[in-house]
Design a protein around this motif. Structure first.
Motif, PDB file in Angstrom:
ATOM      1  N   ASP B  56       3.401   8.647  -4.379  1.00 33.57           N
ATOM      2  CA  ASP B  56       2.758   9.883  -5.458  1.00 33.57           C
ATOM      3  C   ASP B  56       0.949  10.166  -5.072  1.00 33.57           C
ATOM      4  OD1 ASP B  56       5.278  10.440  -6.133  1.00 33.57           O
ATOM      5  OD2 ASP B  56       5.543   9.305  -8.374  1.00 33.57           O
ATOM      6  N   PHE B  57       0.997   9.057  -5.643  1.00 33.38           N
ATOM      7  CA  PHE B  57      -0.917   8.759  -5.747  1.00 33.38           C
ATOM      8  C   PHE B  57      -1.710   9.193  -4.196  1.00 33.38           C
ATOM      9  CE2 PHE B  57      -5.094   6.370  -4.293  1.00 33.38           C
ATOM     10  CZ  PHE B  57      -5.497   6.752  -5.132  1.00 33.38           C
ATOM     11  N   LEU B  58      -0.766   8.750  -3.010  1.00 39.41           N
ATOM     12  CA  LEU B  58      -1.114   9.014  -2.243  1.00 39.41           C
ATOM     13  C   LEU B  58      -1.058  10.411  -1.315  1.00 39.41           C
ATOM     14  CD1 LEU B  58      -0.200   5.655  -0.122  1.00 39.41           C
ATOM     15  CD2 LEU B  58      -2.858   6.070  -0.235  1.00 39.41           C
ATOM     16  N   GLU B  59       0.054  10.568  -1.774  1.00 43.21           N
ATOM     17  CA  GLU B  59       0.102  12.531  -1.181  1.00 43.21           C
ATOM     18  C   GLU B  59      -0.607  12.670  -2.444  1.00 43.21           C
ATOM     19  OE1 GLU B  59       4.703  12.424  -2.710  1.00 43.21           O
ATOM     20  OE2 GLU B  59       5.066  14.366  -1.136  1.00 43.21           O
ATOM     21  N   LYS B  60      -1.112  12.844  -3.306  1.00 42.02           N
ATOM     22  CA  LYS B  60      -2.652  13.545  -4.652  1.00 42.02           C
ATOM     23  C   LYS B  60      -3.396  13.427  -3.745  1.00 42.02           C
ATOM     24  CE  LYS B  60       0.390  14.225  -8.507  1.00 42.02           C
ATOM     25  NZ  LYS B  60       0.503  13.571  -9.467  1.00 42.02           N
ATOM     26  N   LYS B  61      -3.730  12.573  -2.657  1.00 41.36           N
ATOM     27  CA  LYS B  61      -4.989  12.663  -1.768  1.00 41.36           C
ATOM     28  C   LYS B  61      -4.959  12.486  -0.957  1.00 41.36           C
ATOM     29  CE  LYS B  61      -7.598   9.376  -5.093  1.00 41.36           C
ATOM     30  NZ  LYS B  61      -9.061  10.327  -5.428  1.00 41.36           N
ATOM     31  N   GLY B  62      -4.400  13.641  -0.498  1.00 39.35           N
ATOM     32  CA  GLY B  62      -4.157  13.996   1.145  1.00 39.35           C
ATOM     33  C   GLY B  62      -2.770  12.971   2.122  1.00 39.35           C
ATOM     34  N   ALA B  63      -2.677  12.213   1.809  1.00 46.46           N
ATOM     35  CA  ALA B  63      -2.177  11.656   2.811  1.00 46.46           C
ATOM     36  C   ALA B  63      -0.871  12.475   3.461  1.00 46.46           C
ATOM     37  CB  ALA B  63      -1.592  10.334   2.383  1.00 46.46           C
ATOM     38  N   GLU B  64      -0.903  12.525   4.622  1.00 44.46           N
ATOM     39  CA  GLU B  64       0.083  13.403   6.308  1.00 44.46           C
ATOM     40  C   GLU B  64       1.250  12.196   6.104  1.00 44.46           C
ATOM     41  OE1 GLU B  64       0.200  13.817   9.692  1.00 44.46           O
ATOM     42  OE2 GLU B  64      -1.300  11.998  10.062  1.00 44.46           O
ATOM     43  N   ARG B  65       1.269  10.945   5.700  1.00 42.14           N
ATOM     44  CA  ARG B  65       2.099   9.744   6.544  1.00 42.14           C
ATOM     45  C   ARG B  65       1.620   8.802   5.971  1.00 42.14           C
ATOM     46  NH1 ARG B  65       4.552  10.180  11.406  1.00 42.14           N
ATOM     47  NH2 ARG B  65       3.974  12.319  12.139  1.00 42.14           N
ATOM     48  N   ILE B  66       2.537   8.284   5.113  1.00 42.88           N
ATOM     49  CA  ILE B  66       2.685   7.501   4.260  1.00 42.88           C
ATOM     50  C   ILE B  66       3.198   5.919   5.007  1.00 42.88           C
ATOM     51  CG2 ILE B  66       3.199   5.656   2.040  1.00 42.88           C
ATOM     52  CD1 ILE B  66       1.829   9.412   1.038  1.00 42.88           C
ATOM     53  N   VAL B  67       2.411   4.795   5.805  1.00 43.27           N
ATOM     54  CA  VAL B  67       3.311   3.222   6.284  1.00 43.27           C
ATOM     55  C   VAL B  67       3.284   2.782   4.509  1.00 43.27           C
ATOM     56  CG1 VAL B  67       2.778   1.757   7.489  1.00 43.27           C
ATOM     57  CG2 VAL B  67       1.506   3.705   7.623  1.00 43.27           C
ATOM     58  N   ALA B  68       4.695   1.939   4.756  1.00 47.14           N
ATOM     59  CA  ALA B  68       4.530   1.074   3.409  1.00 47.14           C
ATOM     60  C   ALA B  68       4.269  -0.283   3.977  1.00 47.14           C
ATOM     61  CB  ALA B  68       5.668   0.526   2.920  1.00 47.14           C
TER      62      ALA B  68
END
Lengths: 259, 259
Positions: B56-68
């Motif tokens: 959620d945090f990374l999405e709000k910061k504008g991440a267009e793709r997230i890697v766990a």
């Protein structure tokens, strides 16, 4: 009125075990912060935040006295929290220091988590209680994982203990404070490495014994309620290794902050 | 649009290192959940909650793709989160499995945290990709503490590695998947214990390489921002051991949940 006890995980059940022996009829509420364990490599601010959430929870549950059964929380958080809390709050350091001084006259070793040792809490309390005492403190971060893995003896554990304790042996310590609830499970190996002339001080027993002196009541029928912040499942198998055999009482999952 | 990367702690910086080599001009936002590290001994529900807060945090910061960049989060949380998230979410398991199958034909060993191994995620993905393949999975909980203590070689580390790997050697594995971001730092000892006929698959490199194939852009000027949930101080000294030497970029303390 129940006694509240908390720890970063389930290691604090060694204190509960000693408390139940001392106060068999007293109700005990135990919180293990298993969702955020361990505390020993976290900052003072974070350990204070977590400890405040837990003590708030225990106060709301009616605890008339709270024991931080975690040396890291005792070293980093109890002093700060005690200033704002009305409920009496006990850490493990004063009783551990008193036990260490009662155990002998020579240099004292202290082993604990990186956060406990870096805080200097034991070192300062020992220096204040007996000025001029030689104190050798050593962080032993592999001891908790070794206990959790169940490697309580054997070649690897002994070799790790020798490596960590070498500077303490060089300084000829006569007393070693086990300043982490997990370490009493390594007493066999520690005794073997240090030899019979070094007295081991179990901070859990010291803490329970000091509370016994200040309370003295043995009238209540004691019940043990365990609250864990993560799902209890994986921890239940190890509860007995810290608490001893017998009735565990109830185990309930909670979400913090409660308030 | 930056790439979001997260891990329970700072181990995921090994993935960032590989990503920065692959995409030198791409902005990267990294979250290390250092206030609640580790994930490897926690429940699926708790790891899912933490992973959701971070994504959620990374999405709000504008991440267009997230890697766990954490095998435990990949094994326990990515599948569940991907069903509800709009932003593309990548775990480490698919790429690790593909690399393992490309590395050889014989039996495959997988080592990871207790939670990763208990989830069966690697075992199932390998069995699905190559039916009949012999897979030997082993939890190696002492490896992360050993790496964090900096004991990357020596008698103790080698003995522990031999103890853990003995069942894998007995099954004659030809490939070993290092299913935890910390384990590549033990490559030397693992190679010594297993011998040259066993290929080591670094899941961090495999993950970065698979993203390279799916993106291919190398135009942006890359910036690295690191967000940690605990005070950065104690971790900064170890950042370089995971990230490699060079500019760390900015490090900021955050409190989750952000939203």
């Amino acid at each position: 009125m129940p006694l509240g006890v908390f720890d970063s995980g389930i290691g604090g059940l060694t204190v509960v075990r000693a408390l139940r022996a001392a106060f068999p009829r007293r109700d005990i509420l135990y919180v293990g912060d298993t969702a955020r364990v361990p505390y020993g490599n976290k900052s003072a601010e974070t350990v204070q935040t977590y400890s405040r959430e837990i003590t708030d929870f225990l106060e709301k549950k009616g605890a008339e006295r709270i024991v931080a059964a975690c040396n890291t929380a005792s070293a980093l958080a109890v002093g700060v929290l005690a200033r704002t809390k009305k409920v009496p709050l006990h850490g493990m350091i004063e009783s551990g220091v008193a036990s260490a001084l009662a155990a002998g006259d020579g240099p004292v070793g202290v082993i604990g988590t990186p956060a406990t040792i870096a805080s200097g809490a034991y070192q300062q309390a020992l220096a204040k209680a007996r000025p001029g005492l030689k104190v050798v403190a050593q962080a032993t971060p592999l001891f908790v994982p070794l206990v959790e893995e169940g490697w309580l003896e054997g070649e690897v554990t002994e070799k790790i203990a020798r490596t960590y304790l070498e500077p303490l042996i060089r300084e000829k310590i006569r007393v070693l404070v086990l300043a982490c609830t997990h370490y009493p499970l390594l007493k066999g190996v520690l005794g073997k490495v240090l030899g019979p002339h070094v007295r081991l001080v179990d901070s859990s027993e010291a803490c329970a014994a000091s509370l016994q002196a200040s309370e003295g009541e043995r009238k209540e029928k004691g019940e043990l309620k365990i609250f864990l912040t993560d799902e209890p499942g994986p921890f239940l198998g190890r509860v007995e290794s810290f608490l001893g055999k017998g009735s565990v009482g109830s185990v309930e999952r909670i979400h913090l902050p409660y308030g």
